[in-house]
Design a protein around this motif. Structure first.
Motif, mmCIF file in Angstrom:
data_model
loop_
_atom_site.group_PDB
_atom_site.id
_atom_site.type_symbol
_atom_site.label_atom_id
_atom_site.label_comp_id
_atom_site.label_asym_id
_atom_site.label_seq_id
_atom_site.Cartn_x
_atom_site.Cartn_y
_atom_site.Cartn_z
ATOM 1 N N PRO B 99 0.838 -1.192 0.000
ATOM 2 C CA PRO B 99 0.000 0.000 0.000
ATOM 3 C C PRO B 99 0.876 1.245 0.000
ATOM 4 C CG PRO B 99 -0.110 -1.160 2.110
ATOM 5 C CD PRO B 99 0.580 -2.056 1.148
ATOM 6 N N GLY B 100 0.403 2.298 -0.633
ATOM 7 C CA GLY B 100 1.168 3.545 -0.668
ATOM 8 C C GLY B 100 2.104 3.602 -1.864
ATOM 9 N N GLY B 101 1.913 2.692 -2.837
ATOM 10 C CA GLY B 101 2.707 2.753 -4.058
ATOM 11 C C GLY B 101 4.110 2.187 -3.924
ATOM 12 N N LEU B 102 4.440 1.643 -2.755
ATOM 13 C CA LEU B 102 5.781 1.082 -2.589
ATOM 14 C C LEU B 102 5.795 -0.360 -3.094
ATOM 15 C CD1 LEU B 102 6.643 2.393 0.971
ATOM 16 C CD2 LEU B 102 7.172 3.402 -1.240
ATOM 17 N N GLU B 103 6.994 -0.864 -3.339
ATOM 18 C CA GLU B 103 7.119 -2.252 -3.758
ATOM 19 C C GLU B 103 8.172 -2.952 -2.914
ATOM 20 O OE1 GLU B 103 7.735 -1.940 -7.968
ATOM 21 O OE2 GLU B 103 5.591 -2.180 -8.304
ATOM 22 N N PRO B 149 8.933 2.826 -6.483
ATOM 23 C CA PRO B 149 9.193 2.629 -7.915
ATOM 24 C C PRO B 149 9.169 3.937 -8.710
ATOM 25 C CG PRO B 149 7.053 1.752 -7.301
ATOM 26 C CD PRO B 149 7.725 2.135 -6.032
ATOM 27 N N THR B 150 8.577 4.991 -8.160
ATOM 28 C CA THR B 150 8.568 6.250 -8.908
ATOM 29 C C THR B 150 9.925 6.952 -8.808
ATOM 30 O OG1 THR B 150 7.739 7.441 -6.984
ATOM 31 C CG2 THR B 150 6.102 6.612 -8.535
ATOM 32 N N ARG B 151 10.727 6.589 -7.810
ATOM 33 C CA ARG B 151 11.995 7.290 -7.644
ATOM 34 C C ARG B 151 13.203 6.475 -8.095
ATOM 35 N NH1 ARG B 151 12.067 8.675 -1.655
ATOM 36 N NH2 ARG B 151 14.106 9.573 -2.107
#
Lengths: 59, 821
Positions: B99-103, B149-151
């Motif tokens: 959750p929160g876009g993390l992987e 993953p966005t960074r």
């Protein structure tokens, strides 16, 4: 001596709480890795970045 | 590979040669040819230099202070791009979204050993922005990464881990791992519950025992008894169920294990105590019963943890087989996970990479180092039309390979399967305690019958009471603890000495001498090419080193190391083929290489050359000829030198009653030469063995007795797994460590001697422990037959027996200093 009828149930309730806490901790994976944390504690001198928060026990 | 243990490092050569320059990253000696006189820091290889740079750039220099002084490990960054880590197929297989876009992902990392490794890996968020957290589990070498993953892309993280010297691999078999984790937690929970029950019953028992002397009101007496019954009922029937189940299973299999006498005692004790409680007369043994369950569960847990280690490392094998390939399509390449490679596709393999598939070279010329697969130390030449094998390393130029087999169909894949099968098929060593268990049950029942018979005249009730007491105190609690305690103490001590034992079986098997088979390369010899002799003018040698500097071939490296450093001349017109090289230094034309290569261009040669060459071949070494302006003027003899201590170690093994043999993939003649030199048993000298042949030899000899196999390569893995005890030696392939029962962290054969000595000592402790616990059982049984045993005596006697065993296990000094062979 009839106080034993009150004290003993209290003792068992307390023991049960401890057991439940232990079972909860074990299910959370607190005891999965018993080797690394002992090494980690001696080297943890700096603050780890607070971002993200919970990473342990995600499953 | 060392989980949970710091390593006694590569003690070897360093101490003797004080003037050696040591690498600033790994502490290994820097080869003479690589010393950079102008620089402040010296590195033994490019990888170490890169790792040192990152560590300092990120202000993590404390790493060097934290790690063990003896720790020495070259950073062998693979330099791979890890592009497949960003592939959608890979993503869906291994990555978990949070959750929160993390992987998050679990990666198996090579080369983590000690506190400094934990520290460095867990500082990954500082090295790579975008990584949220890295948690390393040292024991299993598994790192759990959480990243944004966005960074940052996963491939970038993987590359940085690789550059630090910890090449990551995707951890396969996730489901199995989860199942095992659940099982571990369940057994821990059982211990917790049994412990809580035992503690509470003991408190109640204390009150009951006090009542024995001062008297007690019947009301409270029965309250305490009923409460004790409830709690220990929980203990025996819930956590203690594993023993009852084990006993039923072992009775069905008609093999008496320790569970049977344990269950006999538990059931008899519980039944008698319940009857006494309900009737209100007679003795109760609830406290002894619940302590028994607790202590036995602890012993079992200790044992389980040892075995877990073994299965964990087998699963590591799969994480190590090549995971990516560079597919060549219409003049462009792209990296894909190995799962996505199809037959007949063309893959590109660069210099220094391992071949990801089995295939056939379609373009390019190179050399292939298959030492991992076959043990053959010299690379072989490959060109269009030649077959290549997955897992072998490309040490020459770039080649294009047509895919003929992937994954489990490849040779290395089949090898892994072989290892797995060998592990599963191996007959388990019957545990000493289990061997005793059968006789124990018979003795217990016989004694119970005798007790009943003796006391029958005084009334059936008393006879049964005494028999029940006997069954409880005879319950082999200390017996169940005797082996696991001694073994886990030995395993812990061994780990501190740099030896990893994956369980207690090796200790038992090494107690008695049998056959010991040694791999040649890396075990008896040093496992790398070295310049042994140089025949010719020293100034010419220096020129040769200048030419050879340009080649990555192991023979060339050996020559640079042995002859380099003298001249700072530049070489020109350097050209290499897999069998030799030519070039121009100081205006002189030099050719260096195999005899055939050099003679093809030489017009004459010095008279002694041929004799030196013949002698070298006869001794199993490789002669390298050198021609100066068309005349053969020098011979460099390169070979894998026999370790200094090999001869002494083998002599001591023999003196200890072992039959020592050699089992090698090298050319039979070379093996024979070494075998003769060290005086091996002629019937136990095997050369030219492929992995299957090694496995066959080991299996054959196991029919007549235990076989210990010592080796270091993937080619030994199946034999290591099949042998009674497989010992992987320092510096070996990860696969061989995974297949072996023991991994030795320091090189050479002396640790093998120490291991054997310490195993014998540990077995002495185990026998002593068994003696102690049997003594207590016999004593208690005698008291029970005499009819003087009461619950209080039982409650005192039982913990004392367990404590004696504990003290005896901890006090002993195994793996302390010298071997006692």
């Amino acid at each position: 001596m009839s106080v034993i009828y009150i004290v003993m149930p209290i003792a068992f309730v307390l023991a049960a709480i401890a057991v439940i806490a232990f079972v909860w901790a074990a299910k959370q994976g607190q005891f999965d890795d018993l080797d690394t944390p002992s090494l980690r504690v001696v080297t943890d001198e700096d603050q780890r970045p607070a971002a993200g928060g919970k990473g342990i026990g995600v499953d | 590979m060392a989980r949970g243990a710091e390593f006694a490092g590569l003690g070897g050569g360093g101490a003797a040669d004080v003037a050696e320059t040591l690498c600033d990253h790994c502490g290994l000696p820097v080869p003479r040819g690589l010393i950079n006189a102008g620089a402040t820091h010296q590195f033994c290889c490019h990888g170490c230099g890169a790792a040192y740079e990152i560590i300092h750039a990120c202000d993590l220099g404390r790493y060097y202070a934290l790690r063990d002084a003896t720790e020495a490990r070259a950073s062998k960054g693979t330099g791979s791009k890890y592009a497949e880590f960003d592939d959608p197929t890979f993503h869906s297989l291994y990555v978990r979204s949070l959750p929160g876009g993390l992987e998050s992902i679990e990666l198996f990392v090579e080369g983590v050993h000690c506190a400094a490794c934990v520290w460095l890996v867990e500082r990954l968020p500082r090295v790579v922005p975008g990584v949220i957290e890295a948690r390393l589990e040292l024991r299993r070498a598994m790192v759990r990464l959480t990243w944004d993953p966005t960074r940052v892309r996963l491939s970038r993280v993987a590359r940085d881990l690789d550059r630090l010297g910890y090449p990551p691999h995707a951890a396969r078999e996730r489901n199995q791992r989860e199942a095992r984790r659940r099982e571990d937690r369940a057994s821990l929970i059982r211990i917790g519950i049994a412990g809580a029950c035992a503690g509470n019953v003991m408190l109640l028992a204390l009150a009951l025992y006090a009542g024995l002397f001062d008297g007690m009101e019947p009301e409270y007496l029965s309250l305490f008894r009923w409460t004790s019954m409830a709690i220990s009922g929980i203990s025996v029937l819930w956590p203690g169920r594993v023993f009852l189940r084990g006993a039923i299973a072992s009775l069905r299999a008609r093999a008496i294990r320790l569970d049977v006498p344990i269950s006999l005692g538990l059931v008899a004790g519980l039944a008698w105590s319940v009857v006494s409680t309900v009737r209100g007369v007679g003795e109760v043994y609830f406290d002894s019963l619940s302590v028994l369950v607790f202590a036995l569960l602890v012993g079992r847990w200790v044992q389980q943890r040892q075995q877990r280690w073994a299965s964990d490392s087998l699963e590591m094998l799969y994480s190590l087989t090549p995971s990516r390939a560079r597919v060549w399509e219409m003049g462009a390449t792209r990296e894909v996970p190995i799962e996505a490679v199809a037959l007949d596709q063309i893959v590109l393999v660069r210099s220094g990479e391992s071949f990801p598939v089995d295939g056939e070279v379609v373009r390019g010329e190179s050399a292939m180092d298959q030492s991992l697969l076959t043990g053959e130390p010299l690379p072989v030449r490959i060109t269009a039309g030649n077959a290549v094998a997955a897992g072998a390393v490309n040490v020459g130029g770039e080649v294009l390979v047509r895919v003929l087999a992937t994954g489990e169909q490849t040779r290395v894949g089949r090898l892994m399967r072989l290892v797995e099968d060998a592990t599963q098929q191996r007959a388990p060593i019957v545990k000493l305690a289990d061997r005793i268990a059968g006789r124990f049950v018979v003795a217990m029942i016989a004694l119970a019958v005798v007790t009943v018979a003796i006391w029958w005249p005084t009334g059936p009730e008393r006879a049964i009471e005494h028999a029940a007491a006997l069954l409880i105190v005879a319950c082999p609690c200390a017996l169940g603890l005797a082996t696991p305690l001694a073994v886990s103490v030995a395993i812990g001590r061994a780990a501190r000495r740099g030896m990893l034992l994956k369980g207690g079986e090796p200790i038992q098997a090494l107690d008695r001498p049998g056959i010991i088979l040694l791999d040649k390369t890396g075990t008896i010899t040093e496992g790398r090419m070295r310049l042994l002799e140089w025949h010719g003018d020293a100034s010419i040698g220096a020129l040769v080193a200048v030419i050879e500097h340009a080649s990555a071939h192991p023979v060339a490296r050996a020559i640079v190391e042995g002859l380099g450093g003298g001249v700072s001349a530049e070489a020109s017109e350097v050209a290499f083929t897999p069998s030799g090289g030519t070039g121009r230094v100081d205006g002189k034309r030099i050719a260096v290489g195999s005899a055939a290569f050099v003679r093809a261009s030489a017009r004459s040669e010095l008279p002694w050359v041929r004799q030196v060459e013949c002698d070298a071949v006869g001794a199993g070494h490789t002669p390298v000829l050198v021609a100066l302006d068309g005349t053969v003027v020098g011979v460099a003899i390169v070979g894998d030198a026999i370790r200094a201590e090999a001869s002494e170690a083998i002599g001591r093994l023999r003196a200890g009653g072992w039959r020592v043999g050699v089992l090698s993939g090298d050319h039979p003649r070379a093996v024979e030469v070494i075998g003769k030199r060290l005086g091996f048993d002629g019937a136990l000298t095997f050369g030219g063995c492929d992995p299957e042949a090694k496995l066959r030899v080991v299996r054959e000899h196991m029919r007549s007795g235990p076989v210990v196999m010592v080796g270091d390569g993937v080619n030994d893995a199946a034999a290591l797994a099949a042998a009674t005890v497989g010992i992987a030696v320092h510096g070996g392939a990860e696969a061989s460590m995974a297949a072996a029962d023991v991994y030795l962290g320091s090189p050479g054969l002396l640790p093998v001697l120490e291991l054997i000595g310490a195993s014998r000592q540990t077995m002495r402790v185990i026998r002593r422990n068994l003696g102690f616990s049997l003594f207590y059982n016999v004593l208690a049984a005698a008291l029970a037959i005499a009819g003087v045993l009461n619950p209080l005596i039982a409650a005192i006697l039982m913990p004392i027996s367990s404590l004696t065993v504990l003290a005896s296990s901890v006090r002993v000094r195994t793996f302390g200093g010298h071997s006692c062979l």
